[in-house]
Design a protein around this motif. Structure first.
Motif, PDB file in Angstrom:
ATOM      1  N   THR A  15     -50.179  13.561  39.875  1.00  0.00           N
ATOM      2  CA  THR A  15     -50.418  13.532  38.429  1.00  0.00           C
ATOM      3  C   THR A  15     -49.406  12.609  37.743  1.00  0.00           C
ATOM      4  N   GLY A  16     -48.531  11.985  38.536  1.00  0.00           N
ATOM      5  CA  GLY A  16     -47.526  11.101  37.947  1.00  0.00           C
ATOM      6  C   GLY A  16     -46.344  11.872  37.370  1.00  0.00           C
ATOM      7  N   LYS A  17     -46.066  13.057  37.933  1.00  0.00           N
ATOM      8  CA  LYS A  17     -44.935  13.868  37.441  1.00  0.00           C
ATOM      9  C   LYS A  17     -43.620  13.104  37.499  1.00  0.00           C
ATOM     10  N   SER A  18     -43.364  12.488  38.677  1.00  0.00           N
ATOM     11  CA  SER A  18     -42.045  11.864  38.817  1.00  0.00           C
ATOM     12  C   SER A  18     -41.912  10.631  37.925  1.00  0.00           C
ATOM     13  N   SER A  19     -42.994   9.846  37.765  1.00  0.00           N
ATOM     14  CA  SER A  19     -42.890   8.674  36.873  1.00  0.00           C
ATOM     15  C   SER A  19     -42.609   9.135  35.442  1.00  0.00           C
ATOM     16  N   PHE A  20     -43.320  10.189  35.023  1.00  0.00           N
ATOM     17  CA  PHE A  20     -43.133  10.692  33.657  1.00  0.00           C
ATOM     18  C   PHE A  20     -41.720  11.269  33.496  1.00  0.00           C
ATOM     19  N   ALA A  21     -41.300  12.055  34.489  1.00  0.00           N
ATOM     20  CA  ALA A  21     -39.968  12.674  34.418  1.00  0.00           C
ATOM     21  C   ALA A  21     -38.873  11.598  34.357  1.00  0.00           C
ATOM     22  N   LYS A  22     -39.038  10.550  35.170  1.00  0.00           N
ATOM     23  CA  LYS A  22     -38.055   9.454  35.184  1.00  0.00           C
ATOM     24  C   LYS A  22     -38.011   8.763  33.829  1.00  0.00           C
ATOM     25  N   PRO A 155     -59.235  15.936  39.456  1.00  0.00           N
ATOM     26  CA  PRO A 155     -58.980  15.500  40.840  1.00  0.00           C
ATOM     27  C   PRO A 155     -59.555  14.121  41.160  1.00  0.00           C
ATOM     28  N   HIS A 156     -60.715  13.785  40.571  1.00  0.00           N
ATOM     29  CA  HIS A 156     -61.304  12.466  40.844  1.00  0.00           C
ATOM     30  C   HIS A 156     -60.439  11.346  40.264  1.00  0.00           C
ATOM     31  N   VAL A 157     -59.871  11.604  39.087  1.00  0.00           N
ATOM     32  CA  VAL A 157     -58.998  10.602  38.456  1.00  0.00           C
ATOM     33  C   VAL A 157     -57.722  10.436  39.299  1.00  0.00           C
ATOM     34  N   ARG A 158     -57.170  11.569  39.763  1.00  0.00           N
ATOM     35  CA  ARG A 158     -55.948  11.493  40.587  1.00  0.00           C
ATOM     36  C   ARG A 158     -56.233  10.753  41.891  1.00  0.00           C
ATOM     37  N   ALA A 159     -57.391  11.074  42.504  1.00  0.00           N
ATOM     38  CA  ALA A 159     -57.743  10.418  43.778  1.00  0.00           C
ATOM     39  C   ALA A 159     -57.947   8.917  43.555  1.00  0.00           C
ATOM     40  N   ASP A 202     -45.324  29.962  29.256  1.00  0.00           N
ATOM     41  CA  ASP A 202     -44.831  29.208  28.096  1.00  0.00           C
ATOM     42  C   ASP A 202     -44.771  27.695  28.363  1.00  0.00           C
ATOM     43  N   ALA A 203     -45.430  27.233  29.429  1.00  0.00           N
ATOM     44  CA  ALA A 203     -45.418  25.781  29.708  1.00  0.00           C
ATOM     45  C   ALA A 203     -46.515  25.087  28.899  1.00  0.00           C
ATOM     46  N   LEU A 204     -46.179  23.919  28.363  1.00  0.00           N
ATOM     47  CA  LEU A 204     -47.175  23.108  27.646  1.00  0.00           C
ATOM     48  C   LEU A 204     -48.068  22.447  28.691  1.00  0.00           C
ATOM     49  N   LEU A 205     -49.359  22.470  28.460  1.00  0.00           N
ATOM     50  CA  LEU A 205     -50.274  21.861  29.418  1.00  0.00           C
ATOM     51  C   LEU A 205     -50.491  20.389  29.052  1.00  0.00           C
ATOM     52  N   LEU A 206     -50.249  19.511  30.018  1.00  0.00           N
ATOM     53  CA  LEU A 206     -50.487  18.088  29.793  1.00  0.00           C
ATOM     54  C   LEU A 206     -51.537  17.604  30.794  1.00  0.00           C
ATOM     55  N   ASP A 207     -52.743  17.408  30.311  1.00  0.00           N
ATOM     56  CA  ASP A 207     -53.802  16.855  31.156  1.00  0.00           C
ATOM     57  C   ASP A 207     -53.837  15.352  30.870  1.00  0.00           C
ATOM     58  N   ASN A 208     -53.401  14.562  31.842  1.00  0.00           N
ATOM     59  CA  ASN A 208     -53.290  13.123  31.572  1.00  0.00           C
ATOM     60  C   ASN A 208     -54.442  12.309  32.171  1.00  0.00           C
ATOM     61  N   SER A 209     -55.590  12.991  32.377  1.00  0.00           N
ATOM     62  CA  SER A 209     -56.754  12.273  32.949  1.00  0.00           C
ATOM     63  C   SER A 209     -57.069  11.008  32.160  1.00  0.00           C
ATOM     64  N   ARG A 210     -56.922  11.099  30.840  1.00  0.00           N
ATOM     65  CA  ARG A 210     -57.291   9.937  30.015  1.00  0.00           C
ATOM     66  C   ARG A 210     -56.126   9.424  29.182  1.00  0.00           C
ATOM     67  N   PRO A 213     -49.340   5.898  30.219  1.00  0.00           N
ATOM     68  CA  PRO A 213     -47.940   6.327  30.169  1.00  0.00           C
ATOM     69  C   PRO A 213     -47.387   6.332  28.740  1.00  0.00           C
ATOM     70  N   GLU A 214     -47.780   5.339  27.929  1.00  0.00           N
ATOM     71  CA  GLU A 214     -47.277   5.270  26.539  1.00  0.00           C
ATOM     72  C   GLU A 214     -47.797   6.456  25.728  1.00  0.00           C
ATOM     73  N   GLU A 215     -49.076   6.805  25.949  1.00  0.00           N
ATOM     74  CA  GLU A 215     -49.640   7.945  25.221  1.00  0.00           C
ATOM     75  C   GLU A 215     -48.984   9.262  25.639  1.00  0.00           C
ATOM     76  N   GLN A 216     -48.599   9.330  26.917  1.00  0.00           N
ATOM     77  CA  GLN A 216     -47.890  10.542  27.382  1.00  0.00           C
ATOM     78  C   GLN A 216     -46.555  10.685  26.667  1.00  0.00           C
TER      79      GLN A 216
END
Ligand code: DC
Length: 232
Positions: A15-22, A155-159, A202-210, A213-216
């Motif tokens: 899902t690009g967790k590490s890129s976003f976290a970095k 899952p299709h977007v991630r794949a 209490d976690a915010l849900l971030l669905d980044n299918s669409r 990175p700038e929008e995230q």
């Protein structure tokens, strides 16, 4: 000057967790910790010491006794990239290879390994000002983190993203195989008996299918209520 916080990022694979976290850590001047790299480093240690049989069975007792001798640290290289060190040796490249990838889920299912790494992770966050990503950060490592994000995407977007990345690296893999791998990893992460992947209530849900990175990053700034840059 704002108070330093802990940002815990969990979620599905690819899902690009590490890129976003970095990117968040760089914007906020925070420390970034990739906990997947820590599980990978312990797996490498176990392989090097012969604690994993050719059939893939892990000698849990021997690995557990050796854990006090396993130190994992992160250093920055000249280009500012995070390098994972196992007992002082830079193992950043070796921990990403297929040998480590194929055994890491077994090693990360061992309760003593998790307890050891969770302790190290909690020490790293003692002064706050940290962005940590993994599978259990908001639920186990920092249940009181000021900000928790749970990342997911179709899952299709991630794949599709992973397929493009692998193709550009010269792989001949098929899209169907990549999709099957994404779905299998979701199943394994969510169904393992020790700390399965869960969204903290209490976690915010971030669905980044669409989302780009700038929008995230814009999404994050909205959640924090302030621009990220210079919040240290
Ligand atoms: O994020 P990654 O693919 O580098 O993670 C490697 C493995 O470690 C993966 O099987 C999930 C596991 N892991 C975990 O169990 N807990 C974490 N906090 C981070 C990763």
């Amino acid at each position: 000057m704002q108070k330093k916080i802990i940002i815990a990022i969990d979620g599905h694979s690819s899902t690009g967790k590490s890129s976003f976290a970095k990117a968040i850590a760089a914007r906020m001047g925070y420390l970034y910790v990739d906990t997947g790299a820590m599980y990978r480093a312990v797996t490498l240690y176990a392989l090097r010491h012969g604690f994993i049989s050719p059939q893939g069975d892990v000698e849990e007792d021997r690995l557990t006794s050796a854990l006090p001798a396993v130190t994992i640290t992160f250093v920055r290289d000249a280009d500012g990239r995070n390098m994972t060190c196992l007992n002082g040796e830079n193992v950043e490249h070796e921990i990403r290879d297929i040998r480590v990838s194929s055994y890491v889920s077994r090693v990360s299912a061992i309760a003593a390994v998790r307890a050891h790494l969770v302790r190290l992770q909690q020490q790293m966050g003692i002064d706050k000002g940290i962005v940590m990503d993994g599978r259990d950060i908001g639920t186990v490592v920092f249940p009181a983190a000021e900000m928790k994000i749970f990342m997911t995407a179709d899952p299709h977007v991630r794949a599709e993203r992973r397929y493009k990345e692998m193709k550009s690296n010269g792989s001949t893999v098929s899209f169907d195989d990549v999709l099957a791998n994404v779905l299998r990893r979701d199943y394994e992460d969510e169904n393992r008996s020790v700390t399965p992947l869960r969204r903290a209530p209490d976690a915010l849900l971030l669905d980044n299918s669409r989302l780009s990175p700038e929008e995230q990053m814009e999404w994050l700034e909205k959640q924090l209520g302030v621009p990220c840059a210079g919040t240290e």
